[in-house]
Scaffold this active site. Structure first.
Site, PDB file in Angstrom:
ATOM      1  CG  ASP B 120       0.019   0.323   2.261  1.00  0.00           C
ATOM      2  OD1 ASP B 120      -0.917   0.768   3.540  1.00  0.00           O
ATOM      3  OD2 ASP B 120       1.017   0.196   2.454  1.00  0.00           O
ATOM      4  CG  ASP B 294      -6.123  -5.397   2.659  1.00  0.00           C
ATOM      5  OD1 ASP B 294      -6.777  -4.638   2.161  1.00  0.00           O
ATOM      6  OD2 ASP B 294      -5.506  -4.959   3.653  1.00  0.00           O
ATOM      7  CB  CYS B 332      -9.864 -27.134   9.425  1.00  0.00           C
ATOM      8  SG  CYS B 332      -8.626 -26.198   9.021  1.00  0.00           S
ATOM      9  CB  CYS B 334      -4.835 -25.766   8.721  1.00  0.00           C
ATOM     10  SG  CYS B 334      -5.171 -25.674  10.440  1.00  0.00           S
ATOM     11  CB  CYS B 337      -7.435 -28.531  12.302  1.00  0.00           C
ATOM     12  SG  CYS B 337      -8.309 -26.895  12.726  1.00  0.00           S
ATOM     13  CG  HIS B 362      -7.574 -22.525  12.288  1.00  0.00           C
ATOM     14  ND1 HIS B 362      -8.148 -23.727  11.643  1.00  0.00           N
ATOM     15  CD2 HIS B 362      -8.652 -21.805  12.421  1.00  0.00           C
ATOM     16  CE1 HIS B 362      -9.568 -23.513  11.679  1.00  0.00           C
ATOM     17  NE2 HIS B 362      -9.713 -22.207  12.178  1.00  0.00           N
TER      18      HIS B 362
END
Lengths: 422, 417
Positions: B120, B294, B332, B334, B337, B362
């Site tokens: 940015d 974002d 999940c 990930c 998890c 996560h």
């Protein structure tokens, strides 16, 4: 009888020069082993500080034994009892040997709370008092592969009286006997190994007495307590350890608690120690430093003492050498560099040239410097990875040096950096 | 430059992307290929081809403010499937500064991130973080928090820093005004942002490697926003951001400005809605035609122990999870998890900072997974169905659906029963 599958196979014993071997028969199936001299994997509640499994697994050679401590775990007793399946499963640890210690070696705890029947640990919510009964209930809930018996080691402060030291020996023996009694009656602890704890402060006769008595008990090995970095200088420590190990059976391992600095490790190995708690990398990480000391002696020994000027890190010379307190565990040592120092701002080299760790393969000193200056969490992650890799590689080099009878060379290499005065 | 369009199942193999990229890379460092468009809403699924890699949209971009995603290595981020993340010009411009980063081969080199980066301009940070001295036509004067010195951030300086950072997408310096401000200041800021856009375009030293996005302003005022859209869309920029929202304004005003903006932005260029990251907001704004998002929320809230799940969030540090031996989300995949329970994480929060990293991983996985599912449903032509299922899972009952979301979705032909 406590579990006795653990076997120390020594390939080399040289008086005053250390022992080399393998600790076999570890773990539930007895299939795991640990080379000695070696160090354990220091954790907070089963987690290597700052690291998740992904970041931890970037390290290729980790010890097979993970150390957990009751100081982290005691407050979760109820949870573990409800969980029922033991700490290993609770923490998502897989193929590792679990060793349960009493105190976290990286955090000295307040004194003055030990009684004849109790010791205390400090969790996140404050002090937790342990009787042998509670201590053993915890072991049953944790279900480690091996643990140290409850002990009173509050002798490391300066000016601990002779009477107090004697008490610590007596109490620790009493605790050990009580622990063993409970242990032998517990189905849940079948096959689990117990280490006795040798106390005695800085008093030679008490050390010898403690060693002799502890050795009479049916334990699988020995912890040497009350000799932590900061409690005494290395010369005295070496003297005491040597006296203690003389009284201990040769075929059982000796674990020295609270000592992790490379120079102290080397001296303690020579005095007969086999195992160390691997907390030193964590302490270095917490002060934003990286281990860089050299332990490579495979090059031409003639050149070993002549360092190339530019590359030689004079670790510690970014400090003002005025009031260094060697007993302060939080203070930077000569084995590390302080990455917060401005000199690393534009240094695009890895932490240690040739180090194969994730941090050195992917990042530069300048980046680490930036992360530290900006207080970024990733600094801890990357430094922990590097410091752990470096430290364990040092132990590997130590074992090699013992095998090849080049320990003196290694010592000069490692310690050479502490001697520069400029 | 016409973008191709495909309906139904996507046939975008990486080969197609690469040959397309080769053909067009000489002309532009950004190519948008619309893979599918929802026939009911304004949603699109696209392949956004940038210098470092292709990005599948709709996309959520995690924020790595100071050249790092807090506590997560670039390998971990890559393994989660992240294709683009953010860095902040303001922070990095202060420390370590553009010169050092340039020496390090740009921000990519400095942090060793091989995929895409969006930076940015520093505008928002200056307004939200520091003591603002003065905004003039020249730029923004402010006091550095590190040494108290006065600094002037001009459009030219912002672009210069971003050129040094070498990001794949750069944002113009805009005159940022809080969305709760009304009156002539809003109009002044809108007009100035247009002038600053032109200055940014002129200042860009690397137009063939770095994409400069415009930022539509105009506050919550329909006329002002329309005026800004009319002007800015006349500039030849590769993409547009919708700015000046997500700052505490009423959600009813928020969505109306979003949909107004997407109505007037070119179809064949990406639309980036800045500062949006709550799951409901993401799903609704995709339906309103946005492609990129974002927000610091998912990663920031993770560090406080808040784990995002399809039915809301779990405050892992709460006592109720002390003996909860399930993973955060049983569905999940990930790393967190797959290995750890809520109870373990609850305990770990008392002992080690790694607990934060577990939840951060996560939460990023949750966000990326959400967007992946959104995209897939658009590609398969069942996005409306997806929205209904999503809302049902997120809210216990129909009367708990946020009113603004119901209205916003109704505006694009989605009725929630």
């Amino acid at each position: 009888m406590a579990g006795c599958r653990m076997k120390l196979e020594l390939s080399l014993v040289a008086l005053g020069k250390g022992r080399l071997g393998v600790l076999k028969g570890l773990g539930k199936t007895g299939q795991l082993s640990l080379e000695v001299p070696g160090c354990l994997l220091h954790t907070h509640l089963g987690t290597v500080p700052h690291l998740t499994q992904d970041t931890l697994s970037t390290l290729s050679t980790l010890p097979s034994v993970t150390q957990i401590t009751l100081s982290n775990i005691a407050e979760h007793q109820e949870v573990l009892e409800e969980f029922k399946d033991g700490f290993r499963k609770f923490a998502g640890l897989h193929d590792t040997v679990l060793y349960c210690a009493l105190h976290d070696p990286a955090t000295p705890c307040p004194t003055g709370h030990t009684t004849n029947k109790t010791v205390s640990v400090w969790g996140s919510g404050g002090r937790i008092e342990l009787t042998v009964a509670k201590f053993m209930a915890l072991q049953k809930a944790v279900k480690p592969d091996w643990y140290q018996s409850m002990a009173d080691g509050e002798t490391w402060q300066i000016n601990t009286s002779h009477k107090r030291v004697r008490k610590s020996v007596d109490r620790s023996l009493a605790h050990l006997d009580e622990c063993l009694l409970v242990h032998q009656k517990s189905q849940e602890l079948e096959g689990v190994e117990v280490f006795g704890v040798v106390e005695g402060g800085d008093i030679l006769e008490e050390r010898v007495r403690s060693a002799k008595e502890t050795a009479k008990r049916p334990v699988s090995g020995f912890c040497l307590d009350g000799l932590q970095t900061g409690s005494m200088d290395q010369a005295l420590r070496t003297q005491l350890i040597s006296a203690v190990t003389k009284e201990l059976p040769e075929d059982k391992p000796r674990l020295l608690q609270g000592v992790g600095r490379p120079d102290e490790v080397l001296a303690s190995v020579e005095a007969g120690v086999d195992l160390f708690e691997g907390f030193f990398p964590f302490q270095v990480t917490e002060r934003g430093c990286a281990l860089i000391f050299n332990f490579n002696i495979s090059s031409n020994p003639e050149l070993a003492v002549l360092e190339p000027g530019e590359d030689q890190e004079t670790a510690g010379d970014s400090q003002n050498n005025g009031d260094l307190n060697p007993d302060d565990q939080t203070q930077m040592t000569s084995f590390e560099i302080n990455l917060k120092d401005k000199r690393y701002q534009g240094d695009f080299r890895p932490l240690v040239e040739g180090c194969g760790c994730y941090c050195c393969r992917n990042h530069q000193r300048a980046y680490l410097h930036h992360l530290l200056v900006t207080n970024e969490l990733l600094a801890g992650v990357l430094l922990m990875i590097h410091n752990t890799a470096h430290y364990h590689a040092f132990f590997s080099a130590l074992r090699d040096a013992l095998a090849e009878d080049t320990l003196d060379l290694l010592k000069r290499r490692v310690l050479g950096q502490t001697e520069r005065k400029d | 430059m016409a973008a191709t369009r495909e309906c139904g199942a996507a046939a975008n193999t990486s080969e197609n992307i690469m040959s397309l990229k080769k053909a067009l890379s000489v002309a532009s460092p950004l190519t948008l290929r619309i893979v599918a468009e929802c026939p009911v809403t304004k949603a699109r699924a696209c392949d956004l081809i940038l210098p470092h890699s292709a990005v599948s949209t709709p996309v959520f971009m995690p924020v790595g403010t100071q050249g790092t995603l807090k506590g997560i290595t670039v390998d971990q981020l890559d393994a989660l499937g992240c294709q683009i993340c953010l860095g902040n010009t303001y922070h990095l411009g202060m420390r370590p500064g553009p010169d050092l980063i340039e020496k390090a081969n740009g921000l990519h080199g400095f942090m060793n991130w091989k995929r895409n980066l969006l930076t940015d301009s520093g505008g928002f940070q200056m307004v939200s973080l520091v003591e603002l001295s003065e905004v003039t036509e020249e730029g923004v004067k402010f006091k550095s928090p590190y040494d108290g010195k006065e600094i002037l951030l001009t459009p030219e300086k912002s672009i210069s820093i971003q050129n040094s950072l070498g990001s794949d997408i750069m944002m113009q310096l805009d005159d940022v005004v809080s969305s709760t401000v009304t009156g002539p200041r809003v109009e002044e800021a809108m007009h100035r942002s247009i002038r600053w856009l032109d200055r940014c375009i002129s200042a860009n030293k690397n137009p063939e490697k770095q994409n400069l996005f415009a930022i539509i302003q105009g506050g919550l005022n329909t006329e002002l926003r329309k005026a800004c859209l009319d002007e800015m869309t006349q500039r030849d920029v590769p993409g547009f951001a919708i700015g000046g929202l997500s700052g505490g304004e009423e959600k009813d005003d928020f969505w109306r400005m979003v949909t107004l903006s997407t109505d007037h932005l070119p179809r064949e260029k990406p639309r980036y809605l800045m500062g949006v990251g709550y799951a409901v907001d993401l799903v609704v704004c995709v339906a309103l035609g946005c492609d990129m998002f974002d927000c610091v929320f998912p990663t920031r809230t993770a560090r406080f122990g808040s784990a995002l799940v399809p039915w809301g969030s779990l405050q892992i540090k709460n006592k109720q999870y002390a003996k909860d031996f399930e993973p955060i989300d049983p569905d999940c995949q990930c790393p967190t998890c797959k290995r750890h329970s809520r109870a373990y994480l609850h305990a770990l929060f008392k002992s080690d900072s790694a607990a934060m990293h577990h939840v951060t991983i996560h939460n990023i996985a949750y966000q990326l997974n959400l967007m992946r599912s959104v995209r897939q449903s658009i590609v398969e032509g069942c996005f409306p169905e997806f929205i209904r299922t999503f809302m049902k899972r997120m809210f216990p009952s129909r009367d708990q659906y946020p009113g603004w979301a119901v209205d916003a979705l109704a505006s694009v032909n989605i009725t929630l029963e």
